[in-house]
Design a protein around this motif. Structure first.
Motif, PDB file in Angstrom:
ATOM      1  N   LYS A 176      89.605 -16.990 -79.853  1.00  8.50           N
ATOM      2  CA  LYS A 176      90.497 -16.216 -78.981  1.00  8.50           C
ATOM      3  C   LYS A 176      90.559 -14.809 -79.538  1.00  8.50           C
ATOM      4  CE  LYS A 176      95.032 -15.803 -76.940  1.00  8.50           C
ATOM      5  NZ  LYS A 176      96.421 -16.220 -76.826  1.00  8.50           N
ATOM      6  N   VAL A 231      92.365 -12.224 -79.871  1.00  6.55           N
ATOM      7  CA  VAL A 231      93.721 -11.677 -79.836  1.00  6.55           C
ATOM      8  C   VAL A 231      93.981 -10.862 -81.098  1.00  6.55           C
ATOM      9  CG1 VAL A 231      94.737 -13.716 -80.942  1.00  6.55           C
ATOM     10  CG2 VAL A 231      96.141 -12.302 -79.446  1.00  6.55           C
ATOM     11  N   ARG A 258      98.888 -15.683 -66.479  1.00  5.10           N
ATOM     12  CA  ARG A 258      97.613 -15.718 -67.194  1.00  5.10           C
ATOM     13  C   ARG A 258      96.484 -15.641 -66.167  1.00  5.10           C
ATOM     14  NH1 ARG A 258      96.991 -14.014 -70.812  1.00  5.10           N
ATOM     15  NH2 ARG A 258      97.280 -15.287 -72.666  1.00  5.10           N
ATOM     16  N   GLY A 260      99.636 -17.385 -88.391  1.00  5.63           N
ATOM     17  CA  GLY A 260      99.613 -16.165 -87.580  1.00  5.63           C
ATOM     18  C   GLY A 260      98.500 -16.231 -86.564  1.00  5.63           C
ATOM     19  N   GLY A 261      98.717 -15.667 -85.379  1.00  4.49           N
ATOM     20  CA  GLY A 261      97.679 -15.576 -84.367  1.00  4.49           C
ATOM     21  C   GLY A 261      97.305 -16.925 -83.785  1.00  4.49           C
ATOM     22  N   TYR A 262      96.068 -16.998 -83.325  1.00  2.00           N
ATOM     23  CA  TYR A 262      95.601 -18.176 -82.593  1.00  2.00           C
ATOM     24  C   TYR A 262      95.041 -19.218 -83.545  1.00  2.00           C
ATOM     25  CZ  TYR A 262      93.166 -20.991 -79.123  1.00  2.00           C
ATOM     26  OH  TYR A 262      92.737 -22.027 -78.335  1.00  2.00           O
ATOM     27  N   GLN A 263      95.553 -20.445 -83.435  1.00  2.00           N
ATOM     28  CA  GLN A 263      95.115 -21.521 -84.320  1.00  2.00           C
ATOM     29  C   GLN A 263      94.472 -22.662 -83.547  1.00  2.00           C
ATOM     30  OE1 GLN A 263      98.172 -22.744 -87.029  1.00  2.00           O
ATOM     31  NE2 GLN A 263      98.830 -20.666 -87.467  1.00  2.00           N
ATOM     32  N   ASN A 271      97.000  -4.796 -88.056  1.00  2.00           N
ATOM     33  CA  ASN A 271      97.010  -6.218 -87.701  1.00  2.00           C
ATOM     34  C   ASN A 271      97.843  -6.960 -88.758  1.00  2.00           C
ATOM     35  OD1 ASN A 271      96.186  -9.010 -87.847  1.00  2.00           O
ATOM     36  ND2 ASN A 271      94.418  -8.503 -86.579  1.00  2.00           N
ATOM     37  N   ASN A 280      92.047 -12.805 -86.049  1.00  2.00           N
ATOM     38  CA  ASN A 280      92.596 -13.278 -84.781  1.00  2.00           C
ATOM     39  C   ASN A 280      93.544 -14.453 -84.964  1.00  2.00           C
ATOM     40  OD1 ASN A 280      89.332 -12.669 -84.225  1.00  2.00           O
ATOM     41  ND2 ASN A 280      90.779 -11.539 -82.966  1.00  2.00           N
ATOM     42  N   GLY A 281      93.399 -15.118 -86.101  1.00  2.00           N
ATOM     43  CA  GLY A 281      94.285 -16.243 -86.388  1.00  2.00           C
ATOM     44  C   GLY A 281      94.126 -16.651 -87.834  1.00  2.00           C
ATOM     45  N   PRO A 332      97.014 -10.364 -83.142  1.00  2.00           N
ATOM     46  CA  PRO A 332      98.347 -10.975 -83.170  1.00  2.00           C
ATOM     47  C   PRO A 332      99.430  -9.954 -83.528  1.00  2.00           C
ATOM     48  CG  PRO A 332      96.784 -12.143 -84.606  1.00  2.00           C
ATOM     49  CD  PRO A 332      96.159 -10.845 -84.230  1.00  2.00           C
ATOM     50  N   GLN A 391      91.994 -17.070 -70.769  1.00  2.00           N
ATOM     51  CA  GLN A 391      92.365 -17.288 -72.172  1.00  2.00           C
ATOM     52  C   GLN A 391      93.476 -18.334 -72.259  1.00  2.00           C
ATOM     53  OE1 GLN A 391      92.027 -15.544 -75.473  1.00  2.00           O
ATOM     54  NE2 GLN A 391      89.968 -15.194 -74.691  1.00  2.00           N
ATOM     55  N   PRO A 392      93.589 -19.011 -73.400  1.00  2.00           N
ATOM     56  CA  PRO A 392      94.746 -19.889 -73.601  1.00  2.00           C
ATOM     57  C   PRO A 392      96.041 -19.072 -73.460  1.00  2.00           C
ATOM     58  CG  PRO A 392      93.116 -20.231 -75.343  1.00  2.00           C
ATOM     59  CD  PRO A 392      92.677 -19.023 -74.554  1.00  2.00           C
ATOM     60  N   PRO A 393      97.083 -19.676 -72.905  1.00  2.00           N
ATOM     61  CA  PRO A 393      98.325 -18.913 -72.719  1.00  2.00           C
ATOM     62  C   PRO A 393      99.188 -18.851 -73.975  1.00  2.00           C
ATOM     63  CG  PRO A 393      98.588 -21.109 -71.826  1.00  2.00           C
ATOM     64  CD  PRO A 393      97.162 -21.022 -72.318  1.00  2.00           C
ATOM     65  N   GLU A 394      98.884 -19.661 -74.979  1.00  2.00           N
ATOM     66  CA  GLU A 394      99.708 -19.728 -76.176  1.00  2.00           C
ATOM     67  C   GLU A 394      99.703 -18.400 -76.928  1.00  2.00           C
ATOM     68  OE1 GLU A 394      97.381 -21.965 -75.480  1.00  2.00           O
ATOM     69  OE2 GLU A 394      98.548 -23.759 -75.050  1.00  2.00           O
ATOM     70  N   PRO A 395     100.827 -18.005 -77.584  1.00  2.00           N
ATOM     71  CA  PRO A 395     102.102 -18.723 -77.660  1.00  2.00           C
ATOM     72  C   PRO A 395     102.910 -18.623 -76.358  1.00  2.00           C
ATOM     73  CG  PRO A 395     102.289 -16.603 -78.752  1.00  2.00           C
ATOM     74  CD  PRO A 395     100.847 -16.732 -78.308  1.00  2.00           C
ATOM     75  N   CYS A 405      98.077 -10.020 -89.576  1.00  4.56           N
ATOM     76  CA  CYS A 405      97.333 -11.024 -90.362  1.00  4.56           C
ATOM     77  C   CYS A 405      96.546 -10.327 -91.473  1.00  4.56           C
ATOM     78  CB  CYS A 405      96.374 -11.817 -89.474  1.00  4.56           C
ATOM     79  SG  CYS A 405      97.166 -12.941 -88.328  1.00  4.56           S
ATOM     80  N   HIS A 422      95.093  -7.586 -76.876  1.00  4.59           N
ATOM     81  CA  HIS A 422      93.658  -7.868 -76.794  1.00  4.59           C
ATOM     82  C   HIS A 422      92.983  -7.147 -77.965  1.00  4.59           C
ATOM     83  CE1 HIS A 422      89.526  -7.671 -75.384  1.00  4.59           C
ATOM     84  NE2 HIS A 422      89.821  -8.524 -74.415  1.00  4.59           N
ATOM     85  N   PRO A 463     100.846 -12.627 -74.014  1.00 12.17           N
ATOM     86  CA  PRO A 463     101.830 -13.167 -73.084  1.00 12.17           C
ATOM     87  C   PRO A 463     102.201 -12.134 -72.024  1.00 12.17           C
ATOM     88  CG  PRO A 463     102.821 -12.709 -75.232  1.00 12.17           C
ATOM     89  CD  PRO A 463     101.388 -12.317 -75.334  1.00 12.17           C
ATOM     90  N   HIS A 495      95.044 -11.410 -72.467  1.00 13.18           N
ATOM     91  CA  HIS A 495      94.917 -12.231 -73.695  1.00 13.18           C
ATOM     92  C   HIS A 495      96.265 -12.429 -74.379  1.00 13.18           C
ATOM     93  CE1 HIS A 495      90.303 -11.848 -74.396  1.00 13.18           C
ATOM     94  NE2 HIS A 495      90.618 -11.799 -73.123  1.00 13.18           N
TER      95      HIS A 495
END
Lengths: 465, 465
Positions: free
Chosen positions: B315, B317, A116, B307-310, B224, A303-304, B319, A91-95, B226, B214, A430, A428
């Motif tokens: 992803k 996640v 990660r 918020g979350g993955y952009q 959540n 998720n975002g 958040p 998975q991407p490590p961000e944030p 968001c 996750h 940090p 998923h």
């Protein structure tokens, strides 16, 4: 006994195995981020080279996306064949800010390896490679036919593995599939996971005016896509936590009585779980326990979310765009394609006037249930007991492993989900981690699994071309 | 006549004035972004140097934030005093992608100057500097007492100007205040703006679990943030566009009958307005025309959401954080402090369980209404007619200029809002622009205003220390 030499090899190479895993983890194989494409390939090559070095016939198979690693020993008739699946992408490590140590610099703290991919899935997948190596180097040969299928698009739901499996049924034919990409029930409580949730993942992009506008000069005249997106997202669940898509729950297979009884028996403290997450209350669908919601009831999470000005200070803008990534976790009976249709119908019904939207359908997968009374599960129970010193419990899992459904559909085989991770491994998120003790135990359990599968007897000649 | 020499000077220096404005615009004085602090100071120095070069006593006044520029001519008793306010700071240019030419490289296209700050407020403010220069260099002296107050924190609502004005009432004493930071009604239809909306700007930060999780393993067990934020934001307005804060509309001063009648007479095409914005329908509070909503009814807009993955791809996640910037535009009768209390009460009532939130209150300002029958407005009508060749119409504006309320409260003076911009100048958005013809006309109107204010007679000795 061969298995004793295998165990001894594993014990003797404990430190080497950890160093090798660290080297693999240092490769930032973030499959979702094109900037990391070269790194992702490098991780595939690392796996191939490792499999080759232990004496297997290993190859890198090109796809339209990231390559697949396939490896096998010389097949011998009369032996069962096990297919081990894993993935080398992460998975991407961000944030990045919350990471205590850099995500791609594996760091040992308190007996864990933080990075990660530590548990998802480099660390867990690597246990099977090291188990095979222990047989080959410690005992001279593997006791059964082994195939490795290690892909690089698990985290992006790439369609390439699906195509590869569909086109290579003979190459991949097997009696058992094994995946270690789940968790134990708790520290010291290894588990066999017999059910997984499915997934339907979407992105909704909302457009208002042609360009961003001054919120004073234009406020009150046009719909604001951020406000509209909020209306859409707020409509997804009722106050009772029930998902509001039309017909969403109709095909849901209810939890069986024995499952609810078994879950209730597990030593699960809602208070400790809540404290571990740092929340003021546990929330979800009404009428179900936390474990039931976690493992066996469908969910919906944003998720975002993004739109407008996100920089420092205030900006009085009326944005022209907003968007959200959101996903539904599905349970047995539900189908991601149907959910996409239901979501499309829901969007049409709830989207406020004055904006337009685009729906992007990302990857989906149905849920999975594996029968718990089978030769493979019996062998796995003994193997886990040998590796971890304790018989596993039977659990389900809220995560999705689409390949399990794929292997069932294409190869007709059930998958043994042998998770070596822990629930707080933060995959998923940090500070992802993996217990180094469990890494070692997982290698042993895998090595014993090879032997225990042989004890269950020859399964099928079809697996040996 | 002196005014003829002034007009001639303006005509002769048309190209010079444009080049000088471009030089000012090239300084990226984005007050909200600390990275640009040095640039912001540079813009202040540019203004000070320009005022000094034309013969005024100019100074840079330090504040806790960005400096204030103050300048004046030698005061003479028996003359009216006009205070000209403007700001040299600009909104952040982001998002950068939609800009046709770089935001800080002023570019002429179709008779307009495109750049961040072209109209808001560098271009408009600069007309008054050049008008003063035309009097000083063209006619030898200014016909009245002039004070310039040019600040650098308008776009961030800094409290520093407020403090400076409160502590320097004598220095700033005047008979009239003038601000050019609004728009004409339409091209060729100059306007005097007699009403402004107020502003209450907030940021809401929602926190769920301690870390990102996750979404499969933990979905269905915790709220959540968001999703919770969406519920909060969706609750702000009803389907009829009415804002749902308790008591929000109670103090609202209704539109008077003559205002509704005047607005209805203006040549405003809803269809053209809609087409210019590229929306499928105009939306807002039910029961009011678009102009009424735009100018004189309170609004609520989300300015940013996050918020979350952009990043690219999916992803999975769950958040732990989400947030939004949002603001209410207020009308006469409403008070930003009361709105903050109402918003706090609303948040408490609607925030879903299982998350916590933090409310950040950014700057606020009450709305403003200026009497249309006064010596200043009479002078302004004649000046605008002289500059633009057409008498102005009377309009209101949805934007907020907090300093207008401040000058009223602290100096007891009404402000003449003489806007040289156009409604489609895209201030605060990408491709902000300012008509170069209107820049020239604005300089002339300002020069004539100085003379017309003198004709209205001596106002007050108090303005001359």
């Amino acid at each position: 006994m061969a298995i004793d030499r295998v165990d001894a090899y594993i014990d003797a190479h404990r430190a080497d195995f950890v160093e090798q895993l660290k080297a693999l983890i240092r490769i930032p194989s973030v499959s979702a981020q094109p900037d990391h494409d070269a790194d992702t390939r490098r991780a595939a090559e690392f796996i191939r080279d490792d499999l080759e070095a232990m004496g297997l016939a290993a190859e890198l198979i090109e796809t339209k996306g990231h390559p697949i690693v396939f490896a096998r020993n010389a097949p011998r008739p009369g032996r069962p064949t096990v297919l081990i699946y894993g993935h080398y992408d992460v998975q991407p490590p961000e944030p990045l800010e919350p990471w205590v140590s850099p995500p791609f610099e594996p760091t040992e703290r308190d007996g864990n390896l933080y990075a990660r991919g530590a548990t998802d899935d480099k660390g867990q997948m690597f246990t099977h490679l090291k188990a095979a190596e222990a047989w080959l180097k410690g005992a001279g040969e593997l006791p059964l036919n082994v195939k490795f299928l290690i892909e690089g698009e698990e985290e992006v739901g790439g369609a390439n593995l699906e195509q590869f499996v569909a086109e290579n049924k003979t190459k991949l034919a097997c009696d058992y599939a094994v995946i270690s990409d789940t968790s134990q029930f708790a520290p010291g409580m290894p588990a066999i996971t017999y059910g997984l949730k499915g997934l339907a993942y979407f992105e909704v992009l909302v457009q208002g005016a042609r360009t961003d506008l001054h919120s004073g000069t234009f406020g009150g005249t046009v719909a604001n896509p951020c406000n509209a997106l909020a209306v859409i997202l707020a409509s997804l669940k009722g106050p009772d936590g029930k998902i509001q898509l039309p017909g969403f729950y109709d095909p849901v297979k209810p939890l069986e009585d024995w499952e609810r009884a078994e879950f209730a028996k597990l030593p699960f403290s809602e208070a400790e779980f809540q404290a571990s997450l740092g929340v003021s209350s546990l929330e979800g669908e009404s009428g179900y326990t936390t474990l039931e919601r976690k493992w066996a009831r469908p969910t919906c999470d944003v998720n975002g979310i993004f739109g407008g000005y996100q920089g420092p200070g205030p900006k009085t803008v009326l944005p022209c765009k907003a968007g959200a990534k959101l996903s539904f976790r599905l349970v047995p009976g539900q189908d991601p394609t149907t959910v996409a249709e239901q979501f499309r119908a829901h969007l049409k019904a709830v989207c406020p006037p004055g904006v337009t939207y685009e729906l992007i359908v990302h990857h989906g997968a149905p849920a999975v249930l594996v029968g718990v009374d089978s030769p493979g599960v019996r062998a796995a129970v003994r193997a886990v007991e040998a590796g971890f010193g304790k018989a596993p419990v039977f659990i389900r899992e809220g995560g999705s492993i689409p390949v399990v459904g794929l292997l069932k559909d294409q190869l007709g085989v059930d998958t043994l989900l042998l998770g070596w991770g822990q629930n707080d491994d933060n995959l998923h998120g940090p500070n992802e981690k993996f217990s180094l003790a469990d890494f070692q135990k997982g290698i042993k359990a895998s090595a014993h699994l090879f032997e225990e599968l042989v004890k269950e007897g020859d399964r099928s000649e079809s697996a040996v071309p």
